[in-house]
Design a protein around this motif. Structure first.
Motif, mmCIF file in Angstrom:
data_model
loop_
_atom_site.group_PDB
_atom_site.id
_atom_site.type_symbol
_atom_site.label_atom_id
_atom_site.label_comp_id
_atom_site.label_asym_id
_atom_site.label_seq_id
_atom_site.Cartn_x
_atom_site.Cartn_y
_atom_site.Cartn_z
ATOM 1 N N LYS A 1 11.153 -1.817 8.590
ATOM 2 C CA LYS A 1 11.725 -1.088 7.461
ATOM 3 C C LYS A 1 10.741 -0.046 6.938
ATOM 4 O O LYS A 1 11.095 1.118 6.710
ATOM 5 C CB LYS A 1 12.105 -2.059 6.351
ATOM 6 C CG LYS A 1 12.662 -1.387 5.098
ATOM 7 C CD LYS A 1 12.977 -2.416 4.020
ATOM 8 C CE LYS A 1 13.458 -1.734 2.734
ATOM 9 N NZ LYS A 1 13.709 -2.731 1.659
ATOM 10 N N VAL A 2 9.473 -0.454 6.787
ATOM 11 C CA VAL A 2 8.444 0.474 6.312
ATOM 12 C C VAL A 2 8.252 1.606 7.307
ATOM 13 O O VAL A 2 8.183 2.784 6.938
ATOM 14 C CB VAL A 2 7.116 -0.276 6.084
ATOM 15 C CG1 VAL A 2 5.991 0.705 5.765
ATOM 16 C CG2 VAL A 2 7.263 -1.297 4.970
ATOM 17 N N ALA A 3 8.174 1.255 8.601
ATOM 18 C CA ALA A 3 7.985 2.279 9.625
ATOM 19 C C ALA A 3 9.198 3.189 9.720
ATOM 20 O O ALA A 3 9.062 4.409 9.914
ATOM 21 C CB ALA A 3 7.727 1.614 10.977
ATOM 22 N N CYS B 1 0.830 -1.211 0.000
ATOM 23 C CA CYS B 1 0.000 0.000 0.000
ATOM 24 C C CYS B 1 0.863 1.259 0.000
ATOM 25 O O CYS B 1 0.561 2.247 -0.682
ATOM 26 C CB CYS B 1 -0.932 0.001 1.201
ATOM 27 S SG CYS B 1 -2.256 -1.219 1.121
ATOM 28 N N VAL B 2 1.947 1.238 0.781
ATOM 29 C CA VAL B 2 2.833 2.401 0.833
ATOM 30 C C VAL B 2 3.483 2.625 -0.524
ATOM 31 O O VAL B 2 3.566 3.762 -1.019
ATOM 32 C CB VAL B 2 3.907 2.214 1.929
ATOM 33 C CG1 VAL B 2 4.955 3.321 1.844
ATOM 34 C CG2 VAL B 2 3.262 2.198 3.311
ATOM 35 N N SER B 3 3.928 1.538 -1.159
ATOM 36 C CA SER B 3 4.590 1.660 -2.468
ATOM 37 C C SER B 3 3.637 2.195 -3.529
ATOM 38 O O SER B 3 4.014 3.013 -4.376
ATOM 39 C CB SER B 3 5.148 0.304 -2.904
ATOM 40 O OG SER B 3 6.105 -0.162 -1.988
ATOM 41 N N ILE C 1 7.627 -15.292 9.525
ATOM 42 C CA ILE C 1 7.097 -14.263 10.434
ATOM 43 C C ILE C 1 8.200 -13.307 10.845
ATOM 44 O O ILE C 1 8.002 -12.088 10.915
ATOM 45 C CB ILE C 1 6.449 -14.929 11.667
ATOM 46 C CG1 ILE C 1 5.215 -15.731 11.239
ATOM 47 C CG2 ILE C 1 6.071 -13.893 12.706
ATOM 48 C CD1 ILE C 1 4.552 -16.493 12.370
ATOM 49 N N PHE C 2 9.393 -13.850 11.122
ATOM 50 C CA PHE C 2 10.526 -12.990 11.476
ATOM 51 C C PHE C 2 10.856 -12.025 10.333
ATOM 52 O O PHE C 2 11.071 -10.827 10.555
ATOM 53 C CB PHE C 2 11.748 -13.855 11.798
ATOM 54 C CG PHE C 2 13.011 -13.071 11.993
ATOM 55 C CD1 PHE C 2 13.259 -12.412 13.181
ATOM 56 C CD2 PHE C 2 13.958 -12.978 10.970
ATOM 57 C CE1 PHE C 2 14.428 -11.669 13.355
ATOM 58 C CE2 PHE C 2 15.123 -12.248 11.135
ATOM 59 C CZ PHE C 2 15.357 -11.589 12.337
ATOM 60 N N ASN C 3 10.899 -12.515 9.102
ATOM 61 C CA ASN C 3 11.180 -11.651 7.948
ATOM 62 C C ASN C 3 10.101 -10.587 7.772
ATOM 63 O O ASN C 3 10.387 -9.453 7.372
ATOM 64 C CB ASN C 3 11.302 -12.492 6.680
ATOM 65 C CG ASN C 3 12.539 -13.375 6.694
ATOM 66 O OD1 ASN C 3 13.537 -13.057 7.353
ATOM 67 N ND2 ASN C 3 12.496 -14.492 5.974
ATOM 68 N N ALA C 4 8.854 -10.951 8.084
ATOM 69 C CA ALA C 4 7.769 -9.972 8.014
ATOM 70 C C ALA C 4 7.981 -8.869 9.041
ATOM 71 O O ALA C 4 7.679 -7.690 8.783
ATOM 72 C CB ALA C 4 6.434 -10.673 8.248
ATOM 73 N N GLY C 5 8.515 -9.232 10.216
ATOM 74 C CA GLY C 5 8.815 -8.219 11.230
ATOM 75 C C GLY C 5 9.895 -7.264 10.768
ATOM 76 O O GLY C 5 9.828 -6.047 11.027
ATOM 77 N N VAL C 6 10.911 -7.788 10.092
ATOM 78 C CA VAL C 6 11.969 -6.937 9.537
ATOM 79 C C VAL C 6 11.377 -5.959 8.526
ATOM 80 O O VAL C 6 11.720 -4.762 8.508
ATOM 81 C CB VAL C 6 13.062 -7.806 8.882
ATOM 82 C CG1 VAL C 6 14.087 -6.921 8.174
ATOM 83 C CG2 VAL C 6 13.745 -8.688 9.923
ATOM 84 N N LEU C 7 10.460 -6.445 7.697
ATOM 85 C CA LEU C 7 9.822 -5.600 6.694
ATOM 86 C C LEU C 7 8.972 -4.514 7.350
ATOM 87 O O LEU C 7 8.979 -3.355 6.910
ATOM 88 C CB LEU C 7 8.956 -6.466 5.766
ATOM 89 C CG LEU C 7 8.191 -5.720 4.661
ATOM 90 C CD1 LEU C 7 9.160 -4.983 3.731
ATOM 91 C CD2 LEU C 7 7.326 -6.696 3.865
ATOM 92 N N LEU C 8 8.244 -4.876 8.421
ATOM 93 C CA LEU C 8 7.413 -3.888 9.110
ATOM 94 C C LEU C 8 8.267 -2.742 9.653
ATOM 95 O O LEU C 8 7.930 -1.563 9.490
ATOM 96 C CB LEU C 8 6.640 -4.556 10.253
ATOM 97 C CG LEU C 8 5.687 -3.630 11.015
ATOM 98 C CD1 LEU C 8 4.433 -3.376 10.191
ATOM 99 C CD2 LEU C 8 5.315 -4.230 12.380
#
Length: 692
Positions: free
Chosen positions: A667-669, A473-475, A658-665
């Motif tokens: 990064k976006v924030a 959504c951000v992209s 799930i861990f990789n998703a946390g890294v992505l979160l």
């Protein structure tokens, strides 16, 4: 016997007695009294007579180099066994007595671990042994308890334990509590022939009965010399005289729960810990339940009450429900002590503490107390942490749920420092409540980059489950719509507002007074990205769901569905075990509406607080029935959990994903704002478990 010859160091050490014997050059030392003082007393009150047939088997524990046993032998008591843990003492006494008293036994033995079979002796004559092994009042008394346990074991039925003791309070207390059921007890003064002696020893005589009866203690003591001991005996007898309605409470009965009335006024519940609960054996405590808390699940339900027992670690917990909240703890203790004494187990040999519910916080300044027709009384307080850092926090409490901190915010100094000497005061030089609030606001501000509540951290970190959708959504610059039901102090909405590029954050709050407090004390703001709606959260979610269904029926594209729906509301009725959320938010009807109101790649997040297990089980079952994937995060033991529901299956196949998703979160924030004080997403995600 000179009193100045009494040893004054650690009597429990073998080395001490070896050195003591050497220092006295083998000269005998008599504790408290001579045989000539003791025999008339023992003959009259213990039936000790050399004419008995067969001769009684006598044990003298901790014999030392006393001439007591040799005097008894010469008096006709030839069946005597002496024990002491000092080898040098035993060897010296054998050398001294072997020729003239050949039938007397001497053994090197620890009297707290005797090497005799059960029921071995008719008499145990203890002259100062218990006093020595117990030591001072502030020492560990485990050795004394082991010794008396051995006395009870090796003594035959109808046998007698005669203890000559100075009867200090900790000694007489242990004796009285140890020899209860199945023992006939009497206490007498020991007449000392030496007028110069300052010692006033007593004879504690206990007869081992063949039944488990509980008998009153008889005594013959001078009220002038032994007032303290008489008081201790009378207190013990008062326990033993307890009425028939309290007889059942003399002993612990695991898993027992009894409801009764104390003094005709106070409701009380007596709970004896269940087998397997981690408790302090024989420990008893009184737990005072304030009137304002009596309706709460923790104190009104059986399951909650057993949790209080486990938390208090008491073998018996006496919960007393107060009729007023106005009395001080001291007043209550003075009032209730005589009433609860009847309920204390006879084997409880420690003090009975009075406990009160507490939240373990360091109280600071009360900024405001305000009433709301919807929420009831609310309090805003500034508190200081008890650690070395002395951090400042602002807290919001709802009196209807005082065990739950509704919101907690970190305070930081305005402009990096606290102003000193600039406080506004009235004409009398004192701050009014309004001025105190204003002065505090001037000095400190809420730090919205920090989440003090662990469950808020869990709710935010759990957004990692849809991190891919958020990043997409951000992209594409697609609007990300968030709804939060339950404002509290506004800390969760403000963190999301500060750290994420969410275009629309709508907070639904039922109570306008709560909204006003959030703005005045916690820095909550409204603008084009953050909107506050005063209304019912259930209705707000249901409206989106119905609108979506209507637009689908008309084949129209919808732009109103949510990406994120967070339920952070507390319950106005904690009696059902749920502190958060209101029960309606965990019913299937709402969960179906929530799913319909969400984008397919959206997420429902619910904070669930309950000390009862059943609401947690039901929440999981209903979520699993409605949502394609369900995750759970344990926040506070078995009490606080955050539950996540995904409307459609995701690509999160394992913990690595799930861990990789946390890294992505993060990064976006991080592209939007600094995450310096944000939750440790990695650590939080380690605790998330998929349950469907």
């Amino acid at each position: 016997m000179g009193d100045n010859a009494l040893p004054n160091r650690s009597f429990k050490e073998q080395r001490f007695w070896d050195e003591f014997l050497v220092a006295r050059d083998g000269l005998p030392f008599e504790w408290y009294a001579q045989w000539s003082d003791l025999f008339p007393l023992l003959e009259r009150h213990c039936g000790l007579n050399p004419q008995l047939s067969p001769l009684p088997a006598v044990l003298i524990p901790g014999c030392g180099n006393s001439e007591l046993s040799s005097a008894m032998y010469d008096h006709g008591f030839t069946n005597i066994t002496n024990i002491d843990f000092s080898r040098s003492v035993i060897m010296e006494m054998m050398r001294r007595n072997i020729r003239d008293r050949p039938m007397m036994f001497w053994k090197v033995m620890d009297m707290t671990e005797m090497q005799f079979s059960n029921d071995s002796f008719d008499y145990i004559l203890d002259k100062g042994a218990l006093d020595a092994v117990l030591g001072q009042a502030d020492e560990d008394h485990a050795s004394g308890k082991r010794f008396l346990s051995e006395v009870k074991r090796v003594l035959r039925p109808l046998g007698k334990y005669a203890c000559i003791t100075l009867a200090e309070s900790h000694v007489i207390g242990l004796l009285l509590s140890t020899f209860r059921h199945g023992w006939q007890v009497a206490v007498y003064q020991v007449p000392i022939a030496q007028a110069s002696s300052k010692l006033k020893p007593l004879l504690f005589a206990a007869t081992k009965e063949t039944t488990s009866n509980l008998s009153l203690i008889s005594y013959n003591l001078s009220s002038d010399l032994h007032a303290q001991n008489i008081a201790a005996i009378e207190k013990e007898n008062a326990l033993r005289r307890r009425g028939p309605e309290f007889r059942d409470f003399e002993k612990l009965q695991p898993s027992r729960r009894s409801v009764l009335t104390l003094g005709g006024t106070f409701k009380a519940i007596v709970l004896d810990a269940k087998i397997g609960q981690a408790v302090t054996p024989d420990a008893c405590a009184v737990f005072l339940v304030p009137k304002a808390k009596a309706h709460e699940w923790l104190y009104s339900s059986e399951e909650g009450q057993w949790q209080v027992v486990e938390s208090a670690k008491a073998a018996r917990l006496i919960m007393v429900y107060l009729e007023t909240d106005c009395q001080t703890a001291t007043e209550l203790q003075n009032l209730l002590s005589p009433l609860v004494r009847e309920l204390v187990p006879l084997d409880c040999d420690s003090g009975v503490p009075f406990l009160l519910p507490h939240d373990g916080v360091c109280k600071g300044t009360l900024l405001e107390e305000i009433d709301s027709p919807l929420t009831g009384t609310m309090l805003v307080e500034d508190v200081v942490s008890s650690d070395k850092k002395k951090a400042f926090f602002r807290r919001l409490f709802f009196k209807r749920n005082p065990n739950l901190i509704q919101s907690e915010a970190l305070l930081t100094p305005t402009n990096g420092f606290r102003r000193v000497g600039s406080k506004k005061k009235n004409k009398h030089g004192k701050e009014t409540a309004a001025q105190r609030r204003q002065n505090t606001t001037d000095e400190m501000k809420v730090d919205h980059s920090y989440l003090a509540s662990p469950y808020h951290e869990g709710m935010v970190a759990g957004l990692s489950l849809i991190a891919t959708k958020i990043e997409s959504c951000v992209s594409s610059k697609e609007q990300i719509r968030v709804m939060i039901v339950g404002l509290g102090a506004g800390l969760l909405p403000m963190f999301l507002y500060k750290h994420f590029p969410f275009n629309s954050i709508e907070v639904v709050e039922l109570d306008p007074v709560v909204a006003d407090l959030a703005k005045r004390h916690f820095g909550f703001v409204e603008d084009d990205r953050m909107q506050l709606r005063l209304g019912d959260g259930l209705a707000a979610v249901d409206a989106i769901a119905k609108q979506e269904m209507e637009e689908q029926a008309n084949s129209e594209n919808t732009r109103h569905k949510l990406h994120i729906l967070l339920i952070d509301a507390d319950s106005s009725d904690p009696s059902n075990g749920l502190s958060c959320p209101p029960e309606e938010f965990l019913l299937e009807t709402f969960l179906r509406s929530a799913k319909a109101a969400l984008e397919p790649e959206g997420i429902l997040v619910i904070n669930v607080v309950s000390r009862a297990r059943e609401p947690h089980i039901q929440a999981d079952q209903r979520m699993c029935k409605i949502f394609s994937e369900v995750y759970s995060l344990q926040v506070d033991e078995d009490v606080n959990r955050v539950v996540f529901g995904l409307p459609q299956p995701s690509n999160l196949r394992d913990s690595t994903a799930i861990f990789n998703a946390g890294v992505l979160l993060k990064k976006v924030a991080g592209q939007f704002a600094s995450w310096d004080k944000g939750p440790n997403v990695k650590d939080v995600l380690k605790k998330i478990k998929r349950i469907k």
